[in-house]
Enzyme design. Structure first.
Site, short mmCIF file in Angstrom:
data_model
loop_
_atom_site.label_atom_id
_atom_site.label_comp_id
_atom_site.label_asym_id
_atom_site.label_seq_id
_atom_site.Cartn_x
_atom_site.Cartn_y
_atom_site.Cartn_z
CG HIS A 1 40.07 37.46 43.09
ND1 HIS A 1 39.29 37.96 42.08
CD2 HIS A 1 39.61 38.03 44.23
CE1 HIS A 1 38.39 38.80 42.59
NE2 HIS A 1 38.56 38.86 43.88
NE ARG B 1 41.27 44.96 46.75
CZ ARG B 1 40.03 44.87 46.30
NH1 ARG B 1 39.82 44.92 45.00
NH2 ARG B 1 39.03 44.74 47.12
CE LYS C 1 27.00 42.29 45.51
NZ LYS C 1 28.26 42.04 46.19
CB SER D 1 35.59 42.07 40.63
OG SER D 1 36.36 40.99 41.06
P1 ADP Z 1 33.90 40.41 48.10
O1 ADP Z 1 32.63 40.83 47.42
O2 ADP Z 1 33.69 39.39 49.18
O3 ADP Z 1 34.82 41.52 48.51
P2 ADP Z 1 35.75 39.93 45.93
O4 ADP Z 1 35.60 38.87 44.88
O5 ADP Z 1 35.69 41.35 45.48
O6 ADP Z 1 34.63 39.57 46.99
O7 ADP Z 1 37.11 39.73 46.73
C1 ADP Z 1 37.42 38.52 47.38
C2 ADP Z 1 38.71 38.70 48.18
O8 ADP Z 1 39.79 38.95 47.30
C3 ADP Z 1 38.70 39.86 49.15
O9 ADP Z 1 39.43 39.49 50.31
C4 ADP Z 1 39.42 40.94 48.42
O10 ADP Z 1 40.02 41.88 49.30
C5 ADP Z 1 40.47 40.12 47.69
N1 ADP Z 1 40.97 40.81 46.50
C6 ADP Z 1 40.27 41.33 45.48
N2 ADP Z 1 41.07 41.88 44.55
C7 ADP Z 1 42.34 41.71 45.01
C8 ADP Z 1 43.65 42.07 44.54
N3 ADP Z 1 43.81 42.74 43.39
N4 ADP Z 1 44.72 41.71 45.27
C9 ADP Z 1 44.54 41.05 46.45
N5 ADP Z 1 43.36 40.69 46.96
C10 ADP Z 1 42.26 41.00 46.26
#
Ligand code: ADP
Length: 155
Positions: free
Chosen positions: A18, A91, A42, A129
């Protein structure tokens, strides 16, 4: 007009994947709002207050970045922030298929907002995450996957 983007997510917890997306997006926008989209139905690993605190701490030196949380539609939140763009990280092709649908809806909904996709840096494309939470649950070391602020708080 200022170019304002919202980077929405659960950030449960924020990872270096992120962080990389935010840093690489900085030259493209005047302001970035990193926003926790909270769904009260959630269950999260980290409570909202903790996720907000971590994000604020991680981005405290970054003047272009602000932190917020919202419930409801991302487009409505973008409107309240005067943001014209949504940033999402990609990703994999699975991410793309899912994100493309959401992006089309977010464009078509009233007050539609354009989504800008940023491909994950290859060294972070396996980081999620979900996996970080799994490692934390079993007492593993997540320090290579999360900003240092988190490693010191929960490990
Ligand atoms: P959500 O529940 O909305 O998917 P996340 O916190 O999991 O929320 O992810 C937020 C954003 O960050 C999403 O666009 C996700 O694809 C991106 N993201 C998560 N991990 C990575 C990573 N390792 N590299 C690039 N983008 C990421």
């Amino acid at each position: 007009m200022k170019r304002i983007a919202v980077f929405p997510g659960s950030f449960d917890p924020i990872t270096i994947g992120h962080l990389d997306i935010v840093k690489r997006s900085l030259p493209l926008f005047d302001e970035i709002v990193v926003a926790i989209g909270n769904n009260s139905a959630k269950k999260y690993f980290f409570p909202l207050a903790k996720r907000l605190e971590l994000l604020k701490n991680i981005f405290k030196e970054e003047e272009q970045v602000s932190i917020n949380a919202y419930e409801g539609l991302t487009v409505d939140f973008c409107k309240s922030e005067n943001a014209q763009f949504i940033i999402r990280g990609l990703r994999s092709s699975t991410d793309f298929e899912y994100e493309k649908t959401i992006a089309l809806f977010n464009k078509e909904l009233k007050g539609g907002v354009e989504t800008i996709f940023m491909a994950s840096s290859p060294q972070y494309s396996h980081i999620s995450s979900t996996v970080v939470r799994e490692i934390l649950k079993y007492g593993g070391d997540v320090s290579s996957f999360v900003p240092k602020e988190i490693a010191t708080i929960v490990v």
